[in-house]
Write a protein that holds these residues in place. Sequence first.
Motif, PDB file in Angstrom:
ATOM      1  N   MET A 127       0.823  -1.211   0.000  1.00  0.00           N
ATOM      2  CA  MET A 127       0.000   0.000   0.000  1.00  0.00           C
ATOM      3  C   MET A 127       0.855   1.258   0.000  1.00  0.00           C
ATOM      4  N   ALA A 128       2.166   1.117   0.320  1.00  0.00           N
ATOM      5  CA  ALA A 128       3.020   2.294   0.418  1.00  0.00           C
ATOM      6  C   ALA A 128       3.202   2.979  -0.935  1.00  0.00           C
ATOM      7  N   GLU A 129       3.295   2.187  -2.008  1.00  0.00           N
ATOM      8  CA  GLU A 129       3.541   2.777  -3.323  1.00  0.00           C
ATOM      9  C   GLU A 129       2.394   3.672  -3.783  1.00  0.00           C
ATOM     10  N   PRO A 130       1.140   3.198  -3.801  1.00  0.00           N
ATOM     11  CA  PRO A 130       0.060   4.108  -4.185  1.00  0.00           C
ATOM     12  C   PRO A 130      -0.142   5.230  -3.170  1.00  0.00           C
ATOM     13  N   ALA A 131       0.153   4.992  -1.901  1.00  0.00           N
ATOM     14  CA  ALA A 131       0.026   6.059  -0.910  1.00  0.00           C
ATOM     15  C   ALA A 131       0.994   7.189  -1.221  1.00  0.00           C
ATOM     16  N   ALA A 132       2.215   6.841  -1.593  1.00  0.00           N
ATOM     17  CA  ALA A 132       3.196   7.866  -1.941  1.00  0.00           C
ATOM     18  C   ALA A 132       2.749   8.652  -3.166  1.00  0.00           C
ATOM     19  N   ALA A 133       2.210   7.937  -4.166  1.00  0.00           N
ATOM     20  CA  ALA A 133       1.754   8.617  -5.385  1.00  0.00           C
ATOM     21  C   ALA A 133       0.613   9.585  -5.088  1.00  0.00           C
ATOM     22  N   LEU A 134      -0.242   9.231  -4.138  1.00  0.00           N
ATOM     23  CA  LEU A 134      -1.378  10.076  -3.784  1.00  0.00           C
ATOM     24  C   LEU A 134      -1.041  11.102  -2.707  1.00  0.00           C
ATOM     25  N   GLY A 135       0.195  11.055  -2.191  1.00  0.00           N
ATOM     26  CA  GLY A 135       0.583  11.983  -1.145  1.00  0.00           C
ATOM     27  C   GLY A 135      -0.073  11.696   0.196  1.00  0.00           C
ATOM     28  N   ILE A 136      -0.384  10.437   0.453  1.00  0.00           N
ATOM     29  CA  ILE A 136      -1.030  10.032   1.699  1.00  0.00           C
ATOM     30  C   ILE A 136       0.036   9.505   2.649  1.00  0.00           C
ATOM     31  N   PRO A 137       0.285  10.162   3.777  1.00  0.00           N
ATOM     32  CA  PRO A 137       1.292   9.658   4.723  1.00  0.00           C
ATOM     33  C   PRO A 137       0.782   8.438   5.474  1.00  0.00           C
ATOM     34  N   LEU A 138       1.648   7.456   5.626  1.00  0.00           N
ATOM     35  CA  LEU A 138       1.317   6.242   6.354  1.00  0.00           C
ATOM     36  C   LEU A 138       2.142   6.158   7.634  1.00  0.00           C
ATOM     37  N   ARG A 139       1.555   5.591   8.660  1.00  0.00           N
ATOM     38  CA  ARG A 139       2.272   5.253   9.884  1.00  0.00           C
ATOM     39  C   ARG A 139       2.085   3.757  10.111  1.00  0.00           C
ATOM     40  N   LEU A 140       3.155   3.105  10.504  1.00  0.00           N
ATOM     41  CA  LEU A 140       3.166   1.642  10.577  1.00  0.00           C
ATOM     42  C   LEU A 140       3.380   1.158  12.000  1.00  0.00           C
ATOM     43  N   LEU A 141       2.604   0.156  12.415  1.00  0.00           N
ATOM     44  CA  LEU A 141       2.923  -0.636  13.592  1.00  0.00           C
ATOM     45  C   LEU A 141       3.610  -1.899  13.085  1.00  0.00           C
ATOM     46  N   ALA A 142       4.926  -1.984  13.301  1.00  0.00           N
ATOM     47  CA  ALA A 142       5.717  -3.113  12.799  1.00  0.00           C
ATOM     48  C   ALA A 142       5.952  -4.111  13.923  1.00  0.00           C
ATOM     49  N   GLU A 143       5.870  -5.391  13.602  1.00  0.00           N
ATOM     50  CA  GLU A 143       6.075  -6.412  14.631  1.00  0.00           C
ATOM     51  C   GLU A 143       7.531  -6.547  15.028  1.00  0.00           C
ATOM     52  N   ALA A 144       8.458  -6.060  14.162  1.00  0.00           N
ATOM     53  CA  ALA A 144       9.887  -6.125  14.463  1.00  0.00           C
ATOM     54  C   ALA A 144      10.615  -5.141  13.552  1.00  0.00           C
ATOM     55  N   PRO A 145      11.802  -4.696  13.945  1.00  0.00           N
ATOM     56  CA  PRO A 145      12.562  -3.806  13.059  1.00  0.00           C
ATOM     57  C   PRO A 145      12.897  -4.500  11.741  1.00  0.00           C
ATOM     58  N   GLY A 146      12.826  -3.765  10.649  1.00  0.00           N
ATOM     59  CA  GLY A 146      13.281  -4.278   9.367  1.00  0.00           C
ATOM     60  C   GLY A 146      12.321  -5.186   8.638  1.00  0.00           C
ATOM     61  N   GLU A 169      -4.391   0.526  -4.046  1.00  0.00           N
ATOM     62  CA  GLU A 169      -4.843   1.910  -4.164  1.00  0.00           C
ATOM     63  C   GLU A 169      -6.322   2.027  -3.824  1.00  0.00           C
ATOM     64  N   ASN A 170      -7.122   1.094  -4.301  1.00  0.00           N
ATOM     65  CA  ASN A 170      -8.557   1.176  -4.019  1.00  0.00           C
ATOM     66  C   ASN A 170      -8.856   0.959  -2.540  1.00  0.00           C
ATOM     67  N   HIS A 171      -8.053   0.153  -1.862  1.00  0.00           N
ATOM     68  CA  HIS A 171      -8.248   0.002  -0.419  1.00  0.00           C
ATOM     69  C   HIS A 171      -8.002   1.336   0.286  1.00  0.00           C
ATOM     70  N   LEU A 172      -6.926   2.016  -0.092  1.00  0.00           N
ATOM     71  CA  LEU A 172      -6.648   3.326   0.493  1.00  0.00           C
ATOM     72  C   LEU A 172      -7.762   4.315   0.189  1.00  0.00           C
ATOM     73  N   ARG A 173      -8.197   4.332  -1.064  1.00  0.00           N
ATOM     74  CA  ARG A 173      -9.288   5.241  -1.435  1.00  0.00           C
ATOM     75  C   ARG A 173     -10.531   4.943  -0.602  1.00  0.00           C
ATOM     76  N   ALA A 174     -10.836   3.672  -0.428  1.00  0.00           N
ATOM     77  CA  ALA A 174     -12.057   3.297   0.279  1.00  0.00           C
ATOM     78  C   ALA A 174     -12.004   3.714   1.743  1.00  0.00           C
ATOM     79  N   VAL A 175     -10.904   3.401   2.433  1.00  0.00           N
ATOM     80  CA  VAL A 175     -10.865   3.698   3.866  1.00  0.00           C
ATOM     81  C   VAL A 175     -10.833   5.201   4.126  1.00  0.00           C
ATOM     82  N   LEU A 176     -10.405   5.988   3.128  1.00  0.00           N
ATOM     83  CA  LEU A 176     -10.440   7.446   3.241  1.00  0.00           C
ATOM     84  C   LEU A 176     -11.707   8.037   2.637  1.00  0.00           C
ATOM     85  N   ASP A 177     -12.607   7.176   2.165  1.00  0.00           N
ATOM     86  CA  ASP A 177     -13.876   7.573   1.544  1.00  0.00           C
ATOM     87  C   ASP A 177     -13.662   8.493   0.352  1.00  0.00           C
TER      88      ASP A 177
END
Length: 373
Positions: free
Chosen positions: A2-21, A269-277
Motif C-alpha cells: 500500500m506504500a507505493e500508491p500512498a506515496a503517489a497520492l501523497g497520503i502519509p502512512l504510519r506503521l505498527l511493525a512487529e519487528a525492526p526491518g 490503491e482502491n483500499h486506500l481510497r475506500a478507507v479514506l472515503d
Amino acid sequence: MMAEPAAALGIPLRLLAEAPGVSAAQVIVDQQVGDHTDLADLRSVTAGAAVVTFDHEHVPTAHLRALAGDGVAVRPGPDALVHAQDKGVMRERLGALGVPCPRHAIVASVADVEAFGFPCVLKTTRGGYDGKGVWVVRSADDVPGPLATAEANGVRLLAEELVDFRRELSALVVRAPSGQAAAYPVVESVQRDGVCHEVVAPAPGLDPALATHAQEVALRVAGELDVTGVLAVELFETADGRILVNELAMRPHNTGHWTQDGAVTSQFENHLRAVLDLPLGSPAPRERWTVMVNILGAPEGPEGAGQPGRLYDGYPHAMARDPRLRVHLYGKDLRPGRKVGHVNAYGDDLDDCLERARHAAAWFRGDLGNESE
C-alpha cells in the motif's frame, strides 16, 4: 504494497511493525515497533491518525472496539472484521443472509464430528491462515489432534463438508463508507499445501452468469456486513456448477495481487481510497489475461539461501528473458514455503502468460538455473 500508491497520492502512512526491518518497515518511514495484540501499542500508533486499517485480521476484536470508542476511525470496523476473524461467526451470519455456504456445524467432541459425518474438514474458528488450523479428517482417529489444538488455543472448532469442487475462485470487491463499491473480475486461484500458488484473471472458462453471480454475492456480503475497504470472497466452484463461500478476507488479498499490473486501479490503491472515503478507481483489467505466480522459499538451498539478497540474483535472467514481466519482492528472509514475492505476466495469450509467470517464479525460487555455474 500500500506504500507505493500512498506515496503517489501523497497520503502519509504510519506503521505498527512487529519487528525492526520487516517488509513494510523497509518502505514506511513513520513506524513504531510494537505488538498488535497490545492495546497500549495500538493506541500509541493510532494517536492522531485519520484512519486505521490492516494488512491482516489478527488484531483482537475487543481492542478494535476500544479504539473505535476512543474516536479512531477503524476501517473495516470491528463489527465487520469479526466475520473475517471468526469462521464460526462468519458461517452463522452468512447462513442468516442466505449466502451459499458448505454444510457446517460447531463441534466440541469426537461424537459431534461423528454425528456431522466423515469425511469432513475441521477448522479452528480463529487464528488459522495459509492452511494452518485446517484438517481433513476421515475417521474418528483423526479428530483428537484438531480438538486438542483448538482447546489449547482457546478457540472453537468448525466442521464443514468436504466439498466436491472443480476449482477455487475469488471474487474481490472494494467498498467505501459512502456505499460506493467496485468489483474486480472473478479469478481462479490454485492452492498447493494450503498456500496460494497462482492466480489467473479472469477465471478461464467461467460461465458469465456464474461470474456475475459470484460478484453479486461478494457485493451483497460487503454491503450487509458494512465492510470498508477490500473484501476477498474465496469461493468453491462445485462439480455441479454452483458457487459456495469458503473464506472471507477484509484486506488486500493474495488473489488480488494481479491487480498491481493487470487492472486500471490496484486493490492496494482502491483500499486506500475506500478507507479514506475517496471515489474508487476503475477495477477494469488492462489486458485480456493476467497471471500472478507466488515466489515461495525453496525447501533447501546453498549457504546464504536464507537471505533476501539471493533472490535478486534472479533479476538479470528474468528481466532479460521477459521485458514485460513485473516482479514484486517483499524483502523477507527466505524460509521453506514462505511467500517472499510474486510475478505478474499479462497479455492476450493465456498459455503464454502462464509459461512466462511460471518460468520466472521457478527461476527466482531456484528450481531453474544454477547461479554457481
